[in-house]
Structure formats: C-alpha cells, structure tokens
Enzyme design. Structure first.
Site, PDB file in Angstrom:
ATOM      1  N   TYR A 123       1.691  16.281  12.554  1.00 14.87           N
ATOM      2  CA  TYR A 123       2.417  15.020  12.426  1.00 14.87           C
ATOM      3  C   TYR A 123       3.680  15.080  11.578  1.00 14.87           C
ATOM      4  O   TYR A 123       4.442  14.111  11.545  1.00 14.87           O
ATOM      5  CB  TYR A 123       1.467  13.931  11.925  1.00 14.87           C
ATOM      6  CG  TYR A 123       0.423  13.600  12.970  1.00 14.87           C
ATOM      7  CD1 TYR A 123       0.714  12.735  14.006  1.00 14.87           C
ATOM      8  CD2 TYR A 123      -0.829  14.208  12.949  1.00 14.87           C
ATOM      9  CE1 TYR A 123      -0.218  12.448  14.994  1.00 14.87           C
ATOM     10  CE2 TYR A 123      -1.771  13.937  13.930  1.00 14.87           C
ATOM     11  CZ  TYR A 123      -1.466  13.056  14.957  1.00 14.87           C
ATOM     12  OH  TYR A 123      -2.391  12.806  15.933  1.00 14.87           O
ATOM     13  N   PHE A 410     -10.466   6.002   9.704  1.00 13.27           N
ATOM     14  CA  PHE A 410     -10.324   4.933  10.693  1.00 13.27           C
ATOM     15  C   PHE A 410      -9.937   5.505  12.031  1.00 13.27           C
ATOM     16  O   PHE A 410      -9.555   4.846  12.923  1.00 13.27           O
ATOM     17  CB  PHE A 410      -9.316   3.876  10.233  1.00 13.27           C
ATOM     18  CG  PHE A 410      -7.978   4.423   9.791  1.00 13.27           C
ATOM     19  CD1 PHE A 410      -6.975   4.657  10.716  1.00 13.27           C
ATOM     20  CD2 PHE A 410      -7.738   4.729   8.462  1.00 13.27           C
ATOM     21  CE1 PHE A 410      -5.740   5.168  10.316  1.00 13.27           C
ATOM     22  CE2 PHE A 410      -6.513   5.225   8.051  1.00 13.27           C
ATOM     23  CZ  PHE A 410      -5.519   5.445   8.971  1.00 13.27           C
TER      24      PHE A 410
END
Length: 410
Positions: A123, A410
């Site tokens: 990322y 999450f």
C-alpha cells in the site's frame, strides 16, 4: 476482459465475499463471522471488478471516526475486504480499485483513509504510511512477578457472560477512545458484536470466550475478555491465557486485571497478542526478557486531503512550517502547504513560500497519529530538511504523549 471498479449490488454480496475468501486462502469464514460482516458491509462503499459474470476484485470501506492527537475523532474511510482473484493478479485490478476508492473518499469529504495490510509492502505505492505498531508478549507466569500499584486491592473482580456484559464493556471502551490516537469510535450498529464474536472454528483449541469485570465502589471500571488453552508438559500444567481485550482507565484497575490473568490455575503463559507499544504491563513485570516482547506493523494512514487532514488534529508544540509534498497517486495534494499549529488546533493552507521540509504524503501519513517521528523518517532518507531546525520543531510538534494503537482489525 475486466470491468472498471463498480459499486457492489447487495444481491451480489455472496459472490463478492466468496472471492475475498478465495483471495485469502480459500477457507470459508465461520457462518457467524460471515453473517456479521454481511450486516457490517456498506454496499454503497464497496467495489467489485468483474470479468464477465465473475467477480475478480473486491474492495470496501467502513465509515469510521478515528481518534487523532488532541482527542478529536476524525472522519475516516476504513479500507477493508481488498482481494484479487489469483487468476487476475498483475492486471491492474488492485490499482483500478484503489483509484476509484480514493476518488470516492475524497468526494465524500473524508480527509483520511486507514487500513491494516495482510502484505504491508503493497500500500505504500498508493500513499499509505505505517502509523502505528502493535506490541505482543507471552508472559511466563511461573518466572515473572508483578509489582502492582497502590489501590489495586480496592478493585474487585467478577465473572460475566460476554454477551450479557457487552453493553457495559462497550461503554467503557468508548470512554477510552479519545485518550489514544488510532482507536476507532464504534458508533455504527453491529460493531460492538465484533468483541464477542466467538465461532468454535476460530478458537484453535482454546475455551469459549470468557469475561471478567473490574469493579470499584460498586461501579464497573474495567474489563478483560480472554480464552484459556489447557495443556500439559510431562504431567505439569502448561496452559495459556490468550487475552483479547483489556480495558482499564487507571493503573490500579489495569494491575488488578493483569494480576488476575497471570494467576489463573493451570496456566503457565499469558499471551497478549495486541497491545500498545507503551502498554503498562512492561513496567509491572519483574523480567521483561521472559515476556518475549515483539513488534509488528498495524494501522496504515493515508492523507486523502492534506490540508484538511492536518487541520483535524492538534500539535504538542507551536509550529510554523512549510511542507513540500509529493503525491503521485493523488496529485491534488502535490505542492507546498503551510502548517501553523499548536495544542489548540491548526491552520493549513497552500502557500508560495519556500519549503522547510520535503516529503511524500506517505511520510505525513506515517507521522500523522504521533507515533512515528519525522526525525526517524529523516534518518532513513524519507524526509529532507531544507531549513535548519525545522525537522526538530516539526518532529516534536507531531508527537503524541501516548502511542497510537488500533485495538482490533476491521
């Protein structure tokens, strides 16, 4: 031929989630977990890439508020459920989804995006910087003693059924959020259930989830949720306590809960898989070496709108600095930004003034929560000081009195 990234239709969720399971090894999620994430998924924030009738790429976002230095909750996109079919790797599927997603986040007026990465190196090229670490430990309770602070004996403990105690535990968690950057305000319905999700397939030989509440003067003031994993070695008890949650507002409550966990019968080791890097257990134990502390990467932060993001937090010391920011993936952030800030807040606007520090948006994301010093990034060659003294001033101002921490994924 693959499509662009398209908004997920609710009726395609099963196929979409099935591709995600495939991308993460092909093991189906437990039915309880699958149904929880079905309810938590925001279809309007979820993207799918199709190859004819087959989903070959998934990416989603949750609508979060994340605590930032100064205790202010800031709106953030919680990037999640990112997967690419193994047959479609290296075909720009991920880049297509990241492009659409960051454009959508910007259009929603969210200045931040956050994620945890299964493969951290992915990322950085999209502008995410590693902003927080997690500390893990395995405390050998046979060889390690605890020194507890005054007031510990005034705390009483009682067992509770995890779901029955969910409301009071969630209230206690909510009180802690503003005090530590990186914590998520779990406002949307359903997120509280993540803390008691307990499918048997995920226990790895351990007990069902257990909960103990800490009380003082008749009021619940802390809690821990954990599992026990019995084991024997040559006839000697060698079990472990795996701690999922430990929330306490003060030293005495924390010490009472930790002492309880370290004293459970037949258990030799207390495993703390995810704690802040400044967590108190390190200063209560008699022998840190026998606790096997380890660090790993956790929350990554992306400044989607540099000016708005830097205005949303406060700063530990007065600061007036001009950043020269590079951002190839979100070019609207490129250029010079003047940040004038102190503990009360900040102003950040574009400027034509000469730059004091040069860095990419990735470094700003890494430093944003106050846990990664700009001076350390400069030592690695990732920040350039163009005005003498600017680096020390900015590094001090960006710091946080407590380490950032993400309590759960999450």
């Amino acid at each position: 031929m693959t499509s662009g990234a398209e908004v997920l239709r609710a009726e395609d969720w099963d196929q979409w989630y099935g591709l995600l399971e495939l991308a993460f090894g092909g093991v189906p999620a437990a039915p309880e977990e699958r149904e929880l994430y079905r309810r938590l998924t925001e279809p309007e924030r979820s993207l799918a890439v199709w190859d004819e009738a087959e989903v070959v790429g998934t990416a989603g976002a949750f609508t979060f508020r994340v605590s930032v230095p100064g205790g202010r909750p800031a709106a953030a996109a919680g990037v999640t459920m990112v997967g690419v079919a193994p047959t479609h790797r290296r075909r720009s599927v991920l880049t297509t989804m990241m492009r659409r997603q960051l454009d959508d986040v910007r259009a929603r007026g969210e200045a931040l995006a956050v994620l945890t990465a299964s493969e951290p190196e992915i990322y950085g090229r999209f502008g995410y910087g590693l902003a927080s670490l997690r500390l893990s430990a395995e405390i050998d309770t046979a060889l390690v003693r605890l020194t507890v602070p005054a007031g510990t004996e005034e705390v009483t403990l009682r067992r509770a059924e995890p779901r029955a105690a969910l409301g009071v535990c969630e209230e206690l968690y909510g009180r802690q959020v503003a005090g530590r950057p990186g914590m998520l305000a779990r406002a949307a319905p359903g997120w509280e259930e993540l803390g008691v999700l307990d499918p048997p397939s995920g226990r790895e030989g351990a007990s069902p989830l257990q909960c103990v509440l800490a009380e003082r003067d008749g009021e619940v003031v802390g809690y821990t949720r954990y599992r026990t994993r019995p084991a024997w070695a040559s006839g000697v008890p060698d079990g472990s306590v795996v701690v999922q949650d430990l929330e306490a507002p003060d030293p005495a409550v924390y010490a009472a809960l930790l002492r309880y966990l370290c004293g459970i019968d037949l258990m030799r080791t207390v495993k703390l898989p995810n704690r802040p890097v400044d967590d108190a257990w390190q200063y209560l134990v008699s022998d840190l070496r026998r606790c096997e502390p380890r660090l790993r990467d956790e929350l990554q932060v992306r400044l989607v709108e540099v000016g708005a993001a830097l205005r949303q937090r406060s700063y530990r010391a007065p600061l007036d600095v001009v950043f020269e920011v590079s951002d190839a993936f979100c070019p609207w952030n490129e250029g010079r930004w003047r940040l004038s800030a102190d503990a009360g807040g900040a102003a950040c606007e574009r400027t034509g003034a000469g730059p004091d520090l040069a860095l990419s948006v990735r470094e700003l994301g890494a430093a944003y929560l106050g846990g990664v010093p700009l001076s350390g990034l400069a030592a690695a060659g990732r920040v350039r000081e163009l005005r003498r003294g600017a680096l020390a001033q900015a590094s001090t101002a960006f710091g946080s009195d407590v380490a950032p921490w993400l309590p759960h994924g999450f």
